[in-house]
Design an enzyme around this catalytic site. Structure first.
Site, PDB file in Angstrom:
ATOM      1  CG  ASP A   1      -2.115   0.719   0.991  1.00 43.93           C
ATOM      2  OD1 ASP A   1      -2.185   1.656  -0.051  1.00 43.93           O
ATOM      3  OD2 ASP A   1      -3.404   0.297   1.666  1.00 43.93           O
TER       4      ASP A   1
ATOM      5  CD  GLU B   1     -19.293   6.550   5.180  1.00 51.18           C
ATOM      6  OE1 GLU B   1     -19.073   5.785   5.980  1.00 51.18           O
ATOM      7  OE2 GLU B   1     -20.102   6.144   4.374  1.00 51.18           O
TER       8      GLU B   1
END
Length: 870
Positions: free
Chosen positions: A270, A616
């Site tokens: 990542d 979010e």
């Protein structure tokens, strides 16, 4: 264009590698097999060249005719972050709510075509090596949405391993294509493997789970995509697992991924994940140690930073061998060869994909289809829905009623046109009065009522702003200057800003003079990614210069009437989308009494609320009440919204609650008092049209919840606890507000004629037949769901588990026979050591439109039968 001295490099920018030095080397001979070609190519690279190819932004190797390539690209729900206009489908969690594997396959197929069109255009423009222009997509996100507070759960296919595996497999098959030699695009299963928040702790968190939970919940979807579906790539997660960073995990990366599952594809970290080894997890001394260990564990690409540049020194220092580097580089080039990047276009069907695929009519219609399919009807008391089309006045209000950001979700592209709920209803009712009011914010009832800032701002004798753009992040050097009427910008990464400056690694300065007039105060609001600062008369009043994803901030200026104030807004952008805005206005508290008076003559009120990707998402600087760092601290619908709906309901008018969200929201008051509730998720470019179709009966909803909607925060264990005890429908011992698999319809269905044997031998499969009938008056779709449980077993197992599903369409009065085949694995459980075992004894099987103990009123009945395993 800057003068390029290296002629070969210039040719590489202008022409594909296959047009240079053809047939000089065996790797350029397309008649040879890929293994031979890859081995030949890698054998010709120096150590430094090999390491350069292990960065996500891999430079060209001019002497061999190898073009630059960036591995980083996204296609979560349509091609993301490209400067070209593309089709945007519903967010991943919404596509999971369709329970439609065929639709998801088709969406991925269409997205791959658009991705090919983008890549081909980029190559033609000499931009083929830029980020978000490649064919290696870091999607799908198949993490289990174990806790509704996780902000990135919207990117997943929900909380159930079986559903996630099935939908993820359909996506990978659609994206990668079925050509026997070439990939249409390369999918990547992420984030491997035990990863689901909290977001603020993701760089330091150490996930600890039992072998049972690891193999029962966290690994099945990865196993399905890796072993059965042959996904091309895997991304390892930021967090640690059992005290080792996931990208350096002995168990995950070596024992399971490479040995047990025999994964041959490439693995990427990542982004900035290798830095976490030594900066955050503190498991390694420095970049060299971290990089060497990650490669030894099979992490082939480092994304985000340049820690892997230290691999040259690591080899020389004896921390790993050059042969270990070769293994990774060969995997990477194998993927590029399979994508046809080194072969003539006439041999690679996908390489000839035309630009006409971008936003084609078929793709746009499919975006509408999936938006419709994703909508979940949660409540419809007294047949409130569908509404009549001959109504005279309808009021559409709420923070999501006309919010384009919410319908697009995150990790998104930008379409040429999109439809909010307000616009969808307005288009549906051309002869009615359709009134729009924002009425309220997501978390409070005090709105910033925006003024026309541009009318009060001027510089050099012209209204607006002086804009200076710099081709770096530091506001350094000579800028490119232009005059702009307002300050409201959104760019996709790599999109042209001005001249040769593109929306990545650039900065800007905006200057104007604000005339106060008779005003005594004004509140300025700045929104921007990555960093910004606002100065008024030379004094810095807002500073978010050194922080990423700040979102918006405000500053209230007390003004002297008639006075002029110099405003300077400075901004820089690194990776990702570029967004900068300056607006101003005054705060006004929502007057519910006045609002009630305004809507008292309406035939219906549609309140569009919920939450938003503005609240979010991935590692965000958001700290509104109930939200923190991209996650939620409470799953309750913000109280301000509930209070507004109480006021609307008091008018006696029909109130319909349209909820947008990427996660489960607790709505106990609304579930009891509002007559009609639909969950529309983040529905993509056609979200508003789809909602309007459902509201007015032009589409009969059949979406199902891919996550449990709990009743309150008290239902949730500690967020950071990765144990599955009392989590998700499979282990939750309480009563949910709306369960996994729940969803209503405008018609009714009946299940009968269940056919299966009374017993089955261990180690064999089981065939199940069921007849489903539409017993209502209108056509509709039904999601048929098959669940298994092991009553009375002393071995740990889920309370119940989905093992089959099918979405079907039935005309009124029509019936259909469906067949499910359960494998021996479907009827097995996981033992304490993580191994699979098939139990002897009783298995309870149920088939219906919902879970066995959560009857849908429109699904009529659920058929159950207990069988014996002998």
């Amino acid at each position: 264009m800057k003068f390029i001295k290296n002629t070969t490099l210039l040719l590489l920018l202008l022409f594909p590698a296959r047009m240079l030095a053809q047939q000089q080397y065996p790797f350029q001979n397309y008649k040879l097999d890929f293994n031979t070609r890859v081995n030949d190519l890698v054998s010709r690279l120096t150590l430094e060249e090999k390491v350069s190819q292990m960065l996500n932004s891999s430079p060209a190797i001019a002497r061999l005719g190898i073009p630059a390539y960036d591995w980083w690209n996204e296609v979560l729900h349509g091609v993301a972050r490209t400067p070209f206009k593309v089709t945007v489908y519903p967010q991943a969690i919404a596509m999971a709510a369709t329970f439609d594997k065929k639709s998801l396959f088709q969406m991925a197929d269409y997205s791959a075509l658009e991705g090919r069109a983008v890549h081909n255009k980029a190559v033609e423009m000499g931009r083929g090596g830029e980020r978000y222009m490649g064919l290696t997509y870091w999607t799908p996100n198949i993490n289990i949405f174990r806790d509704p507070r996780w902000g990135r759960g919207q990117e997943t296919y929900g909380e159930d391993p079986f559903l996630t595996a099935a939908m993820g497999a359909s996506f990978v098959k659609g994206l990668q294509g079925d050509d026997p030699k070439y990939l249409k695009a390369a999918a990547c299963a992420k984030h491997y493997a035990v990863h689901s928040g909290p977001e603020p702790a993701r760089h330091v968190f150490d996930a600890k789970v039992s072998n049972y939970d690891l193999w029962d919940t966290y690994l099945p979807a990865f196993k399905k995509l890796i072993v059965d579906t042959k996904v091309e790539g895997v991304m390892c997660a930021y967090n640690a697992f059992e005290s080792q960073p996931c990208c350096g995990s002995d168990l995950l990366m070596v024992d399971i991924l490479r040995k047990q599952w025999n994964f041959k594809g490439y693995v990427t970290s990542d982004c900035w994940g290798i830095d976490d080894f030594f900066k955050n997890h503190k498991t390694h001394a420095d970049a060299e140690d971290a990089s060497a260990d990650a490669v030894i564990h099979g992490t082939d690409v480092e994304c985000g930073t340049d820690a892997y540049k230290s691999l040259v020194k690591a080899v020389k220092d004896g921390k790993l061998s050059e042969k270990q580097i070769d293994v990774s580089v060969k995997r990477l080039f194998m993927t590029r060869f399979k994508l046809g990047m080194f072969d003539p276009a006439e041999l690679v069907t996908y390489a000839r994909t035309p630009s006409a695929e971008l936003e084609s009519e078929a793709h746009q219609q499919h975006a509408l289809k999936m938006a419709r399919e994703s909508i979940v009807l949660l409540k419809n008391a007294d047949q409130t829905l569908p509404l009549k089309k001959n109504i005279q006045k309808i009021v559409v209000l709420g923070p999501n009623a006309d919010n384009e950001i919410s319908i697009l979700g995150n990790y998104n592209g930008i379409p040429s046109a999109l439809t909010t709920v307000f616009k969808g209803i307005k288009a549906k009712l051309p002869n009615a009065e359709v009134v729009y009011e924002k009425a309220i914010n997501f978390t409070n009832d005090t709105l910033l009522v925006y003024a026309d800032l541009a009318k009060r701002c001027a510089i050099d004798g012209k209204a607006g702003f002086k804009a200076e753009y710099f081709d770096n992040r530091e506001l350094a050097g000579a800028p490119v200057v232009r005059h702009e009427a307002d300050l409201l910008h959104n760019w996709q990464e790599g999109e042209p800003v001005i001249g040769t400056i593109k929306a990545r690694d650039f900065s800007a300065r905006y200057t104007t003079n604000y005339q106060a007039g008779e005003q005594t105060s004004i509140t300025f609001e700045v929104e921007g990614d990555d960093g910004y600062r606002l100065k008024i008369n030379g004094k810095e009043v807002l500073n978010a210069w050194s922080r990423n994803r700040w979102g918006s901030q405000q500053y209230k200026l007390i003004t002297d009437p008639g006075k002029s104030y110099e405003l300077v807004l400075e901004y820089w952008q690194g990776d990702g989308k570029a967004n900068v805005r300056l607006s101003a206005g005054r705060y006004e508290k929502t007057d519910i009494v006045a609002l009630q008076d305004k809507v008292k003559d309406a035939d219906a009120i549609v309140y569009v609320g919920g939450i938003s990707p503005q609240l979010e998402g991935e590692e965000m600087k958001v700290n509104y009440p109930g939200f923190n760092g991209g996650d939620r601290t409470s799953i309750m619908l913000p109280q301000a919204q509930t209070e507004l709906m109480k006021g609307l309901q008091a008018t006696g008018k029909k109130v319909i609650f349209v909820m947008m969200t990427g996660s489960a929201i607790a709505i106990p008051w609304e579930a009891k008092h509002i007559p009609a509730i639909i969950n529309a998720w983040y529905g993509g470019q056609a979200a508003g049209a789809a909602v309007a179709d459902v509201l007015f009966g032009d589409y009969n909803p059949a979406g199902r919840l891919p996550v449990t909607f709990y009743g309150s925060d008290q239902d949730l264990p500690d967020f950071s606890d990765y144990s599955m005890t009392n989590r998700t429908y499979r282990y939750f011992s309480g009563k949910p507000l709306y369960g996994f698999g729940y969803g209503l319809s405008y018609t009714r269905f009946k299940y009968d004629q269940l056919s299966l044997p009374a017993s089955v031998k261990r180690g064999t499969s089981l065939r199940v037949r069921i007849t489903v009938s539409n017993t209502g008056a209108v056509a509709g779709e039904e999601v048929v769901q098959l669940y298994l449980s092991h009553p009375g077993s002393k071995t740990k197992s889920p309370i119940k588990a989905l093992k089959g599903f099918e979405r079907i369409a039935l005309r009124a009065g029509e019936r259909r026979v469906l067949t499910f085949t359960l494998s021996k694995e479907d009827m097995s459980t996981i033992n304490a050591n993580g191994g699979m075992q098939q139990l002897s004894g009783k298995i309870m099987l149920s088939i219906g439109g919902s879970q066995p103990d959560e009857l849908n009123v429109t699904s009529g009945n659920i058929v159950k039968k207990q069988i014996s395993v002998i």
